[in-house]
Design an enzyme around this catalytic site. Sequence first.
Site, short mmCIF file in Angstrom:
data_model
loop_
_atom_site.label_atom_id
_atom_site.label_comp_id
_atom_site.label_asym_id
_atom_site.label_seq_id
_atom_site.Cartn_x
_atom_site.Cartn_y
_atom_site.Cartn_z
N ASP A 113 61.92 1.05 106.77
CA ASP A 113 61.56 1.39 108.22
C ASP A 113 60.85 0.42 108.85
OD1 ASP A 113 61.57 3.14 110.43
OD2 ASP A 113 60.59 4.97 109.30
N GLY A 221 62.34 11.40 114.97
CA GLY A 221 61.70 12.45 115.86
C GLY A 221 61.60 13.84 115.33
N1 GUN Z 1 60.38 8.25 110.27
C1 GUN Z 1 60.34 9.53 110.46
N2 GUN Z 1 60.88 9.89 111.84
C2 GUN Z 1 60.97 8.56 112.36
C3 GUN Z 1 61.61 8.20 113.42
O1 GUN Z 1 62.06 8.81 114.37
N3 GUN Z 1 61.93 6.90 113.54
C4 GUN Z 1 61.79 6.02 112.65
N4 GUN Z 1 61.93 4.66 112.71
N5 GUN Z 1 61.30 6.29 111.50
C5 GUN Z 1 60.94 7.50 111.27
#
Ligand code: GUN
Length: 720
Positions: A113, A221
């Site tokens: 992420d 989100g």
């Molecule tokens: N991890 C949990 N929700 C999100 C999100 O909306 N965007 C990203 N990049 N990571 C997340």
Amino acid sequence: MTEGHRRGVVNKRPDPDPCRDQDLGKFEVTVRDGAARLGKLYTKHGVLETPMLLPVINPNIRTIEPREMWEKYRVSGLITNSYVTWKHEKLREPALKDGIHSLLDFPGVIVTDSGTFQSYVYGDVEVGVEEIVDFQQKIGVDIGTMLDVFGRPDMSREELEHAVEETANRALDSLNAAGEEMLLNGPVQGGLHDDLRAQAGLLMGELEGENRGFAVHPIGGIVPLMEKQRYLELFRILLAARSTIPPNRPIHMFGCGHPILFPLCIALGVDLFDSAAYALFARDDRLLTPTGTVKLGDLNEWTHNSSTLFQHTPSEVREMEKEQRSTLLAHHNLEVTQAELARCREAVRNGTIWQLAEQRSHASAKLREAFEWVLEQMEEPAEGPVGESVLRTIASTNPVRGTAEQFSDDIDSRPHLLHLNALLAMRWRRPGSWWDGSDEKAERVGILSGAEPPWRDSALGSAVSALAEEPRSILLISTPVGLIPFTLEDVSPWCHVECSDELWEMILDEDEIDTWLEDLGISDLPLDIHLCQPDPQSVAGGGNRDKIRDWIDRCAIVDKLSLFCGISPSEACKLSAEMTSRRSRTDRMVNVNFADVHCLSPRLPDGALSLTLAGAERLHTLNPSAPSSFEEGVVASDLDHPGMPRVLLMDDAIPFVGKGRNVIHGFVLGADAHIISGQPCLVVSSKGELVAHGIANATADDMAFFDKGIAVKVRDGAMK
Ligand code: GUN
């Protein structure tokens, strides 16, 4: 058994093979059941078999070692945070020097992420849009994530519009910064607004970078909704986003990892999950189960076991040191998570994922509320993205099943039954002629009730007697899921419903009967209800028994050609004018000949049709033109009976498919919109010639997008 196995030593799981260069980032679906699918996502560190969960690894904590996940729990991919790695020098340096696989000691797929979630939790992050993608690419990540803008559910519409637009504005630079080797997640934001989710899916889905588009679309989100168990909104978001996300991209629910959510998420099209729940819940002395969360403090015995917990009692675990206890519970939580995903995959394979989602919905009031809302959408699809998604889910579900159908109050809203009933209402027609040779209008409707399947044993005598008495009778069977034409008596799920004797004996009330007759278009006729008698079949019908039986058989073939192949009943009647058939020892039609040529057979497991090449050729002559190509879009016909659905094949593939090889995605130039996955279709050339026939393994929409995997399982090539 090897010596190692005998001694209980687990063999080391070998490292994965990289995919072929041309497959990098491709997603192939091997099994489909409506929106649910089993797939393979190809990467440089092996294939992710979906649906699956990427366990979150905090590189600073590592509650369970990634290597142990790979070897002991057969976890093929995990997710970690590139922003945390970038920020901490002690992680950044070795990651840049030796790569993220070496840093984590994990040979499988590593997803990262980007820091967006940190910006949601802690405020702004200090890293740039291209900088973080570039870093992920440099440390050898398989699937990175761009720096999207987190759209919180409580934000104003303007703020959410901004989150969608700004994420889309950053997308192209991010795709280009990913380089040739790294795949990229393209998150879909939009808060609680259906139209914004659909817009985000469209914007992110259509972008093409220098090397490729996004490989995966996470729905972003949603963590704040899951924390508050706002499941109805969660599924609404999923359906809205899915209306525009290209079908050949896996869908990932960002931060979703409670097993209770897996079956419904998967039934509605989710391919990937990720979560730290296994470790976070363990730290709080909480155990994950497929039906909810359990507190260690409340347990005298384990309600859901695992190989980890078998060795201990709850009180022993309570006595452990905090660190040891939470590590142990994290192992259990991961095991339960993996087991529930395996159960879901198996349910997709055997056509019962919807039944599993339904069962799980009873485990929590909030989930039940969400499930019931989904059923309402299915029953009455509204205009807009959610309605589009549910309509597509129903239309893409094979209406017949080879497995038993468990009765429940929700049974009528299962997508395959909705599809089957819609086909019945749209395509079934009353007979145009009768066993005595007359062709006047029908005289009456006869309902055969009180009999259990197989109806060819339990109700045939009554059917033949009713037809002998009044040849111009339309016969229906009363089943716990409504009235069906007697001619479709062997179609599963109708003939495979598992319920109490009481339900089989139940007689529908007048209103229910009226509704069914209206749906079938025969509410204008007088009604007769026959309670099925166990009368000796051989006596029923007297000397006309065989003639009546042959007529019923012919009607059955006409009805099935109409329902499952889209052939008009009048054409089907002409085809079957000189029909003969052979029966099995259990008295089912097995081979159906038209003018002495074997053309088709009813499929034994589900009662739909299986064509021979001769049958396919005859159906092809009814509509010899070529279907339109995808360039003109997948256009739905206005006809109730648009004819045998066809797939338009690329010229290059004709020599192979014509000899009986399967049709592979990527070689399909067009397809009729009414193709039903799991049902027969024809494969034709651009000149309209018949190349092959087989069973569709995808919908027309899927065929327009996918470029890997089987589109049609070919039964016979027509050019051998
Ligand atoms: N991890 C949990 N929700 C999100 C999100 O909306 N965007 C990203 N990049 N990571 C997340």
